[in-house]
Design an enzyme around this catalytic site. Structure first.
Site, short mmCIF file in Angstrom:
data_model
loop_
_atom_site.label_atom_id
_atom_site.label_comp_id
_atom_site.label_asym_id
_atom_site.label_seq_id
_atom_site.Cartn_x
_atom_site.Cartn_y
_atom_site.Cartn_z
N LEU A 1 15.30 1.32 14.93
CA LEU A 1 13.94 0.79 14.92
C LEU A 1 13.82 -0.11 13.70
O LEU A 1 13.71 0.36 12.57
CB LEU A 1 12.93 1.93 14.88
CG LEU A 1 13.05 2.99 15.99
CD1 LEU A 1 11.90 3.98 15.92
CD2 LEU A 1 13.11 2.33 17.36
N PHE A 2 13.86 -1.41 13.93
CA PHE A 2 14.07 -2.39 12.87
C PHE A 2 12.83 -3.24 12.68
O PHE A 2 12.46 -4.02 13.55
CB PHE A 2 15.26 -3.27 13.25
CG PHE A 2 15.82 -4.10 12.12
CD1 PHE A 2 16.74 -3.56 11.26
CD2 PHE A 2 15.42 -5.40 11.95
CE1 PHE A 2 17.29 -4.32 10.22
CE2 PHE A 2 15.94 -6.18 10.92
CZ PHE A 2 16.88 -5.64 10.06
N LYS B 1 4.12 4.36 16.62
CA LYS B 1 5.48 4.82 16.38
C LYS B 1 6.01 5.68 17.53
O LYS B 1 7.18 5.61 17.91
CB LYS B 1 5.55 5.58 15.06
CG LYS B 1 5.25 4.72 13.85
CD LYS B 1 5.72 5.32 12.56
CE LYS B 1 7.22 5.15 12.41
NZ LYS B 1 7.69 5.52 11.06
N GLY C 1 13.95 4.11 9.37
CA GLY C 1 13.94 3.99 7.91
C GLY C 1 12.94 4.93 7.25
O GLY C 1 12.51 4.67 6.12
N GLN D 1 4.89 9.51 7.97
CA GLN D 1 6.16 10.13 7.58
C GLN D 1 5.96 11.49 6.89
O GLN D 1 6.89 12.01 6.27
CB GLN D 1 6.95 9.17 6.70
CG GLN D 1 7.34 7.91 7.46
CD GLN D 1 7.98 6.84 6.61
OE1 GLN D 1 8.63 7.13 5.61
NE2 GLN D 1 7.80 5.59 6.99
N CYS E 1 -5.09 -13.87 5.51
CA CYS E 1 -5.33 -12.48 5.14
C CYS E 1 -4.50 -12.18 3.89
O CYS E 1 -4.00 -13.10 3.24
CB CYS E 1 -4.99 -11.53 6.28
SG CYS E 1 -3.24 -11.57 6.75
#
Length: 473
Positions: free
Chosen positions: A174-175, A256, A278, A287, A437
Site C-alpha cells: 500500500l504505497f 484504509k 508503512g 495506527q 490549501c
C-alpha cells in the site's frame, strides 16, 4: 573484475543457495546494458564478475543480496614469492608515506599460512611507508588466495545485504509515496520479496505524479531484476461520499479498510504472498493497535508492517540513509477527512460503516503500469499545479476559517473542500478556478473534481502562494 560477497545466502542449504546465487547473478546482469559482455564464475561464497562496464561500481551497492564487493585484480601463482612480487609491484608507491596493513584470507592447500604471507608482503613494503597500523591504516591492502589464484584489492564497499529480489515470493505494498511506504517497501524488497505497488489517488493526476516520483526513486534504484507493477486507483468517489456526510464516523478507517480489501482481492487474483504497509504503532489514529486489529480483521493474506516499532524520526533518518527521502510532498490523505477519526474502534462498529461504501463501486483502477513505463506516464500527466494565478480566475481558499482570517489572497473565497461537489454543479464555465490549501492535497483534489466536470482548474499551496505574493509586492 569485481569480487561480490554475500552473507545469508551462504547459510542456506545447497539447493537453496544455488538458486539464490543464480537469482543474484541474474539481477546483476539485468542491471547492465545488453552489450555489457559480463562474464562470471562462482566459488567459495564469492561471485567473480568480469566486465569493463563502469556501471557496476554504481549498481552493486544497490543490489539486494550483495553484502560487500571490491574492484580487484586476479592473478595465478606457483609460490609465495610470486604473490609477494606482484603485491610489491602494485602497492610499493601506494603505501609511500602512509600507514598500511596487509590482510590475507586463504582457502585451499598451500605451503604457507595467511600470516606468513602478511609478514612477507609487509616486510617488503615497510621501508617505503610510515609504518604498520592494524587498526585504521591509511593504505589497507587485501589479498584473497583461492587455490592457485589470488586477488588483490584496497577497498571493500558495502552492499545493501539481504536476499536476492524474487527469492522470497511477492507482495503488494500500500504505497502512498510519502515517507513511510517507500521505506516499508524497501525493507520487504531487501528480504527478497518482489513487490508491486497499490496507490489510491484522491486528486488524480496531481497526487499520482508525486507518488510516481517516489516510486521511481525506489524502484529504479533497488528493484533490479523485477519489473514491478503499479496499480493506480481512483478514490475520488470515496472521498466525495465521505465529504458529503461530514459526520461520517471513522472516515480514516473506512478509507484504509477499503484499501486493505482491494489489496486482498489483488492478492487472490495474482497470488501475492503478503500485503505491506508503512504503519507503526500509534503514529496516527488509524495506527492505534486496536484500529490495526480492526483493519486486519477478515483479511486472510498476511499483513507485513516493517516499521511497526519505528518512530517518525527513525523512519525519516532511515529514508535519508537509503536515498528514499523526497523533499516534495502533497500531504497525507488524512488531511481530507481529519474530522471524527476512529479511535480504538472495534471491528463490529467499523464493519457497518465500511459496508456503506461497496468496494467495486467506490474504488476502481485508473491504470496499471510497469516500472519501465513510469517515465512515459509521468510525461503524459497534465499536472495542473500552477506557479501563477491565471487571469480571469475565481480564487478559492480551502484552509480553515482561522487561517483564512489571519491571511489570504486578496479577493479569495473561503470554502470547505466538502463544498466542491456543489461548486462543480453550479460553477461558471467561462472562469478559471484556482484553489490553494496548506500542503496541496485538498486543493489538488478540488482541482481534479472541477476538471472532471469540464472546468479549467488549477491548484497551489499556501507556501507557494505566499512566494507569489512576495514577488508581486
Amino acid at each position: 573484475m569485481f569480487i561480490v560477497r554475500y552473507s545469508e545466502i551462504g547459510l542456506k542449504g545447497n539447493k537453496t543457495r544455488r538458486n539464490m546465487e543464480k537469482l543474484l547473478i541474474e539481477n546483476i546482469i539485468s542491471s547492465l546494458p545488453e552489450d555489457s559482455g559480463l562474464k562470471y564464475k562462482k566459488s567459495d561464497g564469492r561471485i567473480y564478475l568480469y566486465s569493463d562496464s563502469p556501471e557496476l561500481m554504481n549498481i552493486l551497492p544497490d543490489i539486494f543480496g550483495v553484502k560487500s564487493f571490491s574492484r580487484a585484480n586476479e592473478y595465478t601463482f606457483n609460490t609465495i614469492e610470486d604473490i609477494v612480487t606482484r603485491c610489491v609491484e602494485n602497492y610499493y608507491s601506494y603505501v609511500k608515506n602512509k600507514t598500511f596493513a596487509v590482510r590475507v584470507t586463504r582457502k585451499g592447500t598451500h605451503n604457507f599460512t595467511s600470516k606468513d604471507l602478511e609478514i612477507a608482503i609487509g616486510n617488503k613494503l615497510y621501508d617505503n611507508s610510515s609504518g604498520v597500523n592494524l587498526e585504521s591504516p591509511e593504505a589497507p591492502i587485501y589479498i584473497e588466495v583461492r587455490d592457485k589464484n589470488f586477488y588483490t584489492f584496497t577497498e571493500k564497499m558495502e552492499g545493501p545485504g539481504g536476499l536476492p529480489l524474487k527469492s522470497e515470493g511477492k507482495a503488494i505494498s500500500l504505497f502512498s509515496g510519502g515517507i513511510d511506504s517507500p521505506v516499508a517497501t524497501f525493507m520487504v524488497m531487501k528480504r527478497g520479496m518482489a513487490t508491486d505497488l497499490l496507490f489510491c489517488s484522491l486528486a488524480h493526476p496531481s497526487d499520482t505524479l508525486y507518488m510516481l516520483k517516489a516510486a521511481r526513486n525506489l524502484l529504479f534504484r533497488y528493484s533490479y531484476g523485477y519489473n514491478s507493477n503499479i496499480y493506480i486507483l481512483d478514490g475520488t468517489s470515496l472521498i466525495t461520499g465521505i465529504l458529503r456526510n461530514p459526520e461520517q464516523k471513522y472516515a480514516n478507517l473506512i478509507f484504509k479498510k477499503l484499501l486493505y480489501s482491494y489489496a486482498e482481492e489483488l492478492c487472490q487474483e495474482n497470488d501475492y504472498d503478503a500485503i505491506v504497509t508503512g504503519e507503526s504503532i500509534g503514529q496516527v489514529s488509524s495506527q492505534i493497535p486496536k484500529n490495526l486489529k480492526s483493519l486486519s480483521y477478515d483479511i486472510n493474506t498476511p499483513v507485513f508492517r516493517p516499521l511497526i516499532g519505528f518512530d517518525k524520526e527513525e523512519t525519516i533518518n532511515y529514508s535519508k540513509r537509503k536515498g528514499l527521502y523526497m523533499d516534495e510532498s502533497i500531504g497525507e490523505f488524512c488531511s481530507l477527512f481529519s474530522k471524527n477519526p476512529g479511535i480504538n474502534t472495534a471491528y463490529r462498529d467499523l464493519k457497518p460503516e465500511v459496508e456503506k461504501f461497496p468496494l467495486k463501486e467506490i474504488l476502481h483502477e485508473i491504470i496499471k503500469i510497469k516500472k519501465e513505463e513510469i517515465d512515459d506516464y509521468i510525461n503524459s500527466i497534465n499536472n495542473s499545479k500552477s506557479d501563477t494565478i491565471p487571469e480571469n480566475s475565481i480564487i478559492i481558499d480551502l484552509r480553515d476559517n482561522k487561517d483564512f482570517d489571519l491571511w489570504h489572497v486578496p479577493g479569495a473565497m473561503n470554502m470547505p473542500v466538502s463544498s466542491i461537489d456543489s461548486l462543480a454543479e453550479s460553477g461558471n464555465p467561462d472562469k478559471n478556478y484556482f484553489f490553494y490549501c496548506k500542503k496541496g492535497l485538498n486543493s489538488a483534489y478540488a482541482a481534479s473534481i472541477m476538471r472532471s466536470h469540464g472546468y479549467n482548474s488549477f491548484y497551489s499551496t499556501e507556501k507557494d502562494i505566499k512566494k507569489m505574493d512576495a514577488i508581486k509586492n
